[in-house]
Design a protein around this motif. Structure first.
Motif, PDB file in Angstrom:
ATOM      1  N   LEU A 151      21.995 -49.605  12.254  1.00 22.56           N
ATOM      2  CA  LEU A 151      22.679 -48.371  11.858  1.00 22.56           C
ATOM      3  C   LEU A 151      23.423 -47.749  13.043  1.00 22.56           C
ATOM      4  CD1 LEU A 151      23.098 -46.495   9.387  1.00 22.56           C
ATOM      5  CD2 LEU A 151      21.115 -45.178  10.183  1.00 22.56           C
ATOM      6  N   TRP A 152      22.785 -46.798  13.751  1.00 26.43           N
ATOM      7  CA  TRP A 152      23.443 -46.080  14.842  1.00 26.43           C
ATOM      8  C   TRP A 152      22.549 -46.036  16.071  1.00 26.43           C
ATOM      9  CZ3 TRP A 152      22.747 -41.660  11.000  1.00 26.43           C
ATOM     10  CH2 TRP A 152      23.615 -41.792   9.911  1.00 26.43           C
ATOM     11  N   ASN A 153      23.200 -45.698  17.202  1.00 30.47           N
ATOM     12  CA  ASN A 153      22.472 -45.301  18.398  1.00 30.47           C
ATOM     13  C   ASN A 153      22.309 -43.785  18.349  1.00 30.47           C
ATOM     14  OD1 ASN A 153      22.655 -47.959  19.197  1.00 30.47           O
ATOM     15  ND2 ASN A 153      24.370 -47.610  20.586  1.00 30.47           N
ATOM     16  N   VAL A 154      21.126 -43.304  18.662  1.00 32.15           N
ATOM     17  CA  VAL A 154      20.879 -41.862  18.648  1.00 32.15           C
ATOM     18  C   VAL A 154      20.137 -41.448  19.912  1.00 32.15           C
ATOM     19  CG1 VAL A 154      20.838 -41.707  16.123  1.00 32.15           C
ATOM     20  CG2 VAL A 154      18.722 -42.111  17.354  1.00 32.15           C
ATOM     21  N   LYS A 155      20.326 -40.200  20.278  1.00 25.44           N
ATOM     22  CA  LYS A 155      19.670 -39.633  21.457  1.00 25.44           C
ATOM     23  C   LYS A 155      18.703 -38.548  21.003  1.00 25.44           C
ATOM     24  CE  LYS A 155      20.714 -37.339  25.869  1.00 25.44           C
ATOM     25  NZ  LYS A 155      21.824 -36.841  26.737  1.00 25.44           N
ATOM     26  N   LEU A 156      17.473 -38.620  21.471  1.00 26.38           N
ATOM     27  CA  LEU A 156      16.468 -37.625  21.108  1.00 26.38           C
ATOM     28  C   LEU A 156      16.698 -36.361  21.933  1.00 26.38           C
ATOM     29  CD1 LEU A 156      13.993 -36.990  19.392  1.00 26.38           C
ATOM     30  CD2 LEU A 156      12.562 -37.960  21.202  1.00 26.38           C
ATOM     31  N   ILE A 157      17.089 -35.287  21.266  1.00 23.26           N
ATOM     32  CA  ILE A 157      17.419 -34.031  21.948  1.00 23.26           C
ATOM     33  C   ILE A 157      16.189 -33.148  22.106  1.00 23.26           C
ATOM     34  CG2 ILE A 157      18.797 -31.917  21.814  1.00 23.26           C
ATOM     35  CD1 ILE A 157      20.840 -33.503  20.191  1.00 23.26           C
ATOM     36  N   ASP A 158      15.433 -33.000  21.032  1.00 19.85           N
ATOM     37  CA  ASP A 158      14.259 -32.118  21.034  1.00 19.85           C
ATOM     38  C   ASP A 158      13.091 -32.878  20.419  1.00 19.85           C
ATOM     39  OD1 ASP A 158      12.289 -30.146  20.416  1.00 19.85           O
ATOM     40  OD2 ASP A 158      13.820 -28.584  20.484  1.00 19.85           O
ATOM     41  N   LYS A 159      12.127 -33.238  21.248  1.00 21.77           N
ATOM     42  CA  LYS A 159      10.996 -34.050  20.789  1.00 21.77           C
ATOM     43  C   LYS A 159      10.096 -33.276  19.835  1.00 21.77           C
ATOM     44  CE  LYS A 159       7.448 -37.160  22.702  1.00 21.77           C
ATOM     45  NZ  LYS A 159       8.040 -38.442  22.300  1.00 21.77           N
ATOM     46  N   ASP A 160       9.889 -31.983  20.106  1.00 22.27           N
ATOM     47  CA  ASP A 160       9.010 -31.179  19.253  1.00 22.27           C
ATOM     48  C   ASP A 160       9.607 -30.972  17.865  1.00 22.27           C
ATOM     49  OD1 ASP A 160       7.115 -30.914  21.261  1.00 22.27           O
ATOM     50  OD2 ASP A 160       8.060 -29.116  22.087  1.00 22.27           O
ATOM     51  N   GLU A 161      10.912 -30.741  17.810  1.00 21.12           N
ATOM     52  CA  GLU A 161      11.590 -30.494  16.537  1.00 21.12           C
ATOM     53  C   GLU A 161      12.092 -31.778  15.883  1.00 21.12           C
ATOM     54  OE1 GLU A 161      11.830 -27.593  14.990  1.00 21.12           O
ATOM     55  OE2 GLU A 161      10.708 -26.593  16.597  1.00 21.12           O
ATOM     56  N   LEU A 162      11.928 -32.906  16.587  1.00 18.16           N
ATOM     57  CA  LEU A 162      12.445 -34.195  16.123  1.00 18.16           C
ATOM     58  C   LEU A 162      13.924 -34.084  15.747  1.00 18.16           C
ATOM     59  CD1 LEU A 162       9.505 -35.727  14.040  1.00 18.16           C
ATOM     60  CD2 LEU A 162      10.234 -36.285  16.357  1.00 18.16           C
ATOM     61  N   LEU A 163      14.687 -33.555  16.696  1.00 20.39           N
ATOM     62  CA  LEU A 163      16.126 -33.401  16.537  1.00 20.39           C
ATOM     63  C   LEU A 163      16.833 -34.404  17.440  1.00 20.39           C
ATOM     64  CD1 LEU A 163      18.631 -31.841  15.490  1.00 20.39           C
ATOM     65  CD2 LEU A 163      18.340 -30.300  17.457  1.00 20.39           C
ATOM     66  N   SER A 164      17.822 -35.083  16.882  1.00 19.44           N
ATOM     67  CA  SER A 164      18.568 -36.083  17.644  1.00 19.44           C
ATOM     68  C   SER A 164      20.043 -35.983  17.294  1.00 19.44           C
ATOM     69  CB  SER A 164      18.041 -37.489  17.340  1.00 19.44           C
ATOM     70  OG  SER A 164      18.295 -37.819  15.981  1.00 19.44           O
ATOM     71  N   GLU A 165      20.859 -36.785  17.977  1.00 24.36           N
ATOM     72  CA  GLU A 165      22.277 -36.838  17.636  1.00 24.36           C
ATOM     73  C   GLU A 165      22.783 -38.267  17.772  1.00 24.36           C
ATOM     74  OE1 GLU A 165      24.713 -34.514  20.207  1.00 24.36           O
ATOM     75  OE2 GLU A 165      23.980 -35.434  22.051  1.00 24.36           O
ATOM     76  N   ARG A 166      23.717 -38.610  16.909  1.00 26.02           N
ATOM     77  CA  ARG A 166      24.338 -39.935  16.974  1.00 26.02           C
ATOM     78  C   ARG A 166      25.254 -39.987  18.187  1.00 26.02           C
ATOM     79  NH1 ARG A 166      29.151 -42.100  15.237  1.00 26.02           N
ATOM     80  NH2 ARG A 166      29.735 -40.073  14.352  1.00 26.02           N
ATOM     81  N   VAL A 167      25.170 -41.074  18.955  1.00 23.33           N
ATOM     82  CA  VAL A 167      25.980 -41.204  20.164  1.00 23.33           C
ATOM     83  C   VAL A 167      26.605 -42.593  20.211  1.00 23.33           C
ATOM     84  CG1 VAL A 167      24.619 -39.540  21.506  1.00 23.33           C
ATOM     85  CG2 VAL A 167      23.970 -41.956  21.522  1.00 23.33           C
ATOM     86  N   GLU A 168      27.699 -42.687  20.962  1.00 24.38           N
ATOM     87  CA  GLU A 168      28.358 -43.968  21.197  1.00 24.38           C
ATOM     88  C   GLU A 168      27.971 -44.453  22.588  1.00 24.38           C
ATOM     89  OE1 GLU A 168      30.056 -45.540  18.970  1.00 24.38           O
ATOM     90  OE2 GLU A 168      30.236 -43.952  17.459  1.00 24.38           O
ATOM     91  N   THR A 169      27.516 -45.687  22.689  1.00 25.05           N
ATOM     92  CA  THR A 169      27.142 -46.259  23.982  1.00 25.05           C
ATOM     93  C   THR A 169      27.726 -47.658  24.108  1.00 25.05           C
ATOM     94  OG1 THR A 169      25.065 -47.134  23.078  1.00 25.05           O
ATOM     95  CG2 THR A 169      24.979 -44.950  24.100  1.00 25.05           C
ATOM     96  N   GLU A 170      27.998 -48.061  25.349  1.00 21.92           N
ATOM     97  CA  GLU A 170      28.548 -49.396  25.581  1.00 21.92           C
ATOM     98  C   GLU A 170      27.473 -50.468  25.445  1.00 21.92           C
ATOM     99  OE1 GLU A 170      30.537 -49.548  29.303  1.00 21.92           O
ATOM    100  OE2 GLU A 170      32.089 -48.093  28.753  1.00 21.92           O
ATOM    101  N   GLU A 171      26.260 -50.140  25.858  1.00 23.25           N
ATOM    102  CA  GLU A 171      25.175 -51.110  25.799  1.00 23.25           C
ATOM    103  C   GLU A 171      24.257 -50.823  24.613  1.00 23.25           C
ATOM    104  OE1 GLU A 171      23.068 -51.333  29.450  1.00 23.25           O
ATOM    105  OE2 GLU A 171      24.828 -51.869  30.638  1.00 23.25           O
ATOM    106  N   MET A 172      23.697 -51.879  24.059  1.00 22.19           N
ATOM    107  CA  MET A 172      22.750 -51.739  22.961  1.00 22.19           C
ATOM    108  C   MET A 172      21.396 -51.284  23.511  1.00 22.19           C
ATOM    109  SD  MET A 172      22.225 -52.029  19.674  1.00 22.19           S
ATOM    110  CE  MET A 172      23.559 -53.087  19.059  1.00 22.19           C
TER     111      MET A 172
END
Length: 240
Positions: A151-172
């Motif tokens: 699906l997507w690469n995502v970055k974990l922004i807030d561990k307590d709230e389980l909030l993340s965002e979809r991000v574009e990265t060159e490496e898998m």
């Protein structure tokens, strides 16, 4: 006499255990009976190949479960369709997620077999929500980028709230986890080799399979479908 490490083969012990209620029956997953092995998705061909590989012996022979699993894996892997199973699911919010239908191969090596569809709805505020395994989210540190499988690469922004965002990265990213939208999921119960139960969500697409079929739950292992309804699927764990 053939003995398989980790399972009970003694007829007297099995009968005594069943009478005492220690085992559910002759197909209890802790046993090494033909009925128990079949219920766990071990094929007759795998048992035959194991016996042939050992050759004639004049004394008792003990083999590990891993030996039998390795043979069985080669047999079922080409046939087993892939599905997502999320044990102990927790809800992950993803900013910039893209709602829509996503097509995932039933088997990575056989594209001609077709795809399964998972539809991701928008949850509002420009976010989507997906269920992911609780243990994975515990182990991923805040700020880490990981992959929602296929699906997507995502970055974990807030561990307590389980909030993340979809991000574009060159490496898998090295970390890959399975996921499911709620509307595409039903309850699943997996009976493990020690008869313990692991509950979670499985994708509804698995209902395309017949009872008795062996499937691969991605990142979890091969399992045999024991029973299935529109509300819950029960599977018996075979092996990784």
């Amino acid at each position: 006499r053939l003995m398989i490490e980790g399972v009970v083969l003694s007829t007297s012990k099995i009968r005594n255990g069943i009478n005492k209620g220690e085992y559910s029956g002759w197909d209890d997953p802790r046993l090494g009976t033909i009925r128990a092995l079949r219920r766990r998705g071990i094929t007759p061909q795998a048992i035959k190949e194991l016996i042939i590989s050992l050759g004639p012996k004049t004394s008792d022979v003990s083999v590990s479960w891993d030996n039998l699993a390795a043979i069985n894996r080669k047999i079922v892997d080409p046939k087993a369709n892939r599905y997502f199973f999320v044990p102990e699911p927790v809800l992950l919010r993803i900013r910039n997620g893209i709602p829509g239908k996503y097509y995932l191969r039933l088997h990575p090596d056989y594209p001609q077999r077709g795809s399964r569809v998972l539809e991701i709805p928008e949850s509002g505020n420009g976010e989507v929500e997906l269920y992911v395994p609780k243990d994975d989210m515990k182990s991923i540190p805040e700020g880490k980028i990981f992959r929602l499988k296929d699906l997507w690469n995502v970055k974990l922004i807030d561990k307590d709230e389980l909030l993340s965002e979809r991000v574009e990265t060159e490496e898998m990213p090295k970390i890959k986890i399975q996921w499911l939208p709620l509307r595409e999921s039903i309850k699943a119960i997996v009976v493990m080799g020690d008869a313990s139960l692991i509950e979670g969500l499985i994708e509804r697409n698995v209902l395309m399979e017949k009872e008795g079929e062996v499937v691969q739950l991605e990142r979890f292992g091969f399992c045999r479908i024991d029973s299935a309804s529109k509300d819950v699927v029960t599977l018996f764990f075979s092996h990784k």
